[in-house]
Design a protein around this motif. Sequence first.
Motif, PDB file in Angstrom:
ATOM      1  N   VAL A  47       0.493  -1.339   0.195  1.00 25.10           N
ATOM      2  CA  VAL A  47      -0.295   0.250  -0.401  1.00 25.10           C
ATOM      3  C   VAL A  47       1.027   0.788  -0.269  1.00 25.10           C
ATOM      4  O   VAL A  47       0.500   2.305  -1.015  1.00 25.10           O
ATOM      5  CB  VAL A  47      -0.672  -0.018   1.311  1.00 25.10           C
ATOM      6  N   SER A  50       1.847   2.208  -3.419  1.00 23.05           N
ATOM      7  CA  SER A  50       1.704   2.575  -4.409  1.00 23.05           C
ATOM      8  C   SER A  50       1.182   4.204  -4.269  1.00 23.05           C
ATOM      9  O   SER A  50       0.686   4.491  -5.022  1.00 23.05           O
ATOM     10  CB  SER A  50      -0.339   1.599  -4.898  1.00 23.05           C
ATOM     11  N   LYS A  78      -5.466   3.129  -7.796  1.00 21.25           N
ATOM     12  CA  LYS A  78      -5.420   2.306  -7.196  1.00 21.25           C
ATOM     13  C   LYS A  78      -4.644   2.341  -5.787  1.00 21.25           C
ATOM     14  O   LYS A  78      -5.208   1.152  -5.047  1.00 21.25           O
ATOM     15  CB  LYS A  78      -4.137   1.411  -7.506  1.00 21.25           C
ATOM     16  N   ALA A  82      -6.317   0.359  -2.412  1.00 25.13           N
ATOM     17  CA  ALA A  82      -5.488  -0.488  -1.640  1.00 25.13           C
ATOM     18  C   ALA A  82      -5.714   0.463  -0.208  1.00 25.13           C
ATOM     19  O   ALA A  82      -5.370  -0.534   0.641  1.00 25.13           O
ATOM     20  CB  ALA A  82      -3.933  -0.091  -2.217  1.00 25.13           C
ATOM     21  N   THR A  86      -6.746  -2.328   2.721  1.00 17.88           N
ATOM     22  CA  THR A  86      -6.190  -2.519   4.305  1.00 17.88           C
ATOM     23  C   THR A  86      -6.714  -2.470   5.758  1.00 17.88           C
ATOM     24  O   THR A  86      -7.178  -3.180   5.783  1.00 17.88           O
ATOM     25  CB  THR A  86      -4.986  -2.215   4.219  1.00 17.88           C
TER      26      THR A  86
END
Lengths: 105, 133, 116
Positions: A47, A50, A78, A82, A86
């Motif tokens: 994460v 990204s 994205k 993400a 999470t």
Amino acid sequence: MTPVSPISAFGSIQPITDTFSAGSAGGVGGAKGVTGGINFSDALAKVQDSLDSADQLSQQLATGQLTDVHDFTVAANKAQLAVQLTVQLRNQALSAFQEIMRMQI
Amino acid sequence: MGMFSALDSSASGTKVSRIWLDAISDNVANVNTTRPFEEEPFRARLVIAQAYENGDNRGAMVTGITRREGEPEVTFDPTNPYANEAGYVKRPMVDLSEEMTNMLIAQRSYQANLSVMDRVRDAYKAALSIGVK
Amino acid sequence: MQIFTDRTMAALQASLTGEAQRQRVTSDNIANVNTPGYHAKRVDFESSLARALDRKAASTVSIEQSTAEPWLSLNGNTVSLEAETAVLVKSGLHYEALVSAVNHRFTVTSTAIGGK
């Protein structure tokens, strides 16, 4: 009056990451953790990656060096998804853990 | 800027079309302008457009505006105040049918360039709305 | 707090301010499209921003205004309507993209905070 036998200490409390990081994410081998083997440290690292790449593209957008704006939009989406994924995983894991804690007592 | 260079190209095309329309309107306004026989008759303006390429910047530009060359048509019109002693007058060098045709072409190309700008802008906005609920 | 004042957010905010100034200057140019002797003005903040991002230490971004190159015109007016329109369209699109980038940052932060 017979002395009450001393209360045995609880078993040492495992850190949460140990419980959850049994094996690869969603892997077959790790059935130890309540969440079925989700590797949180790996997921968080991905994460962060990204988010960093979306940040880098944001800076390029600000200076006008970004040739294709869809590169930035896709990377930003994205990263957002993400993070949401999470957070959801953490919430599910936490509520499952709390469920189990309730059961034991 | 990939998409933005498309905007610059269509802006340059719009500019060329507009300059052409300006020249055409000047020509049409002078389709009946006569001058004294000794002077040069009105010569139609011709716009010279060329492509330019400078790395990522591409498009069209006007490199010059010239006048139509050649010999003017001479007609017999003794009632015209600008006729010479023999009654001849030099006609302005403007071909109305050619100018009207050019005007249609110039107008269409102006609209086409503006339409390109619209489409590029729509594409950019579509890219921005990826994932927005 | 680091999440709100890091380099990316600062760069995005500087860029937003620069684009807003560019739109003001361009509208001014368009309003003066027929004024004799008026020279079209240009805004440049990208070079200052790129330099500030390259340097590791904190530095300020300046918005520079200049006049466009003169070209042959009848009354000294150097405003080309097509060029100004293109600048305005590009500036507007870039502004929207920057707003989307800022929103992305805030969404990520609020997701992490709110846990939803």
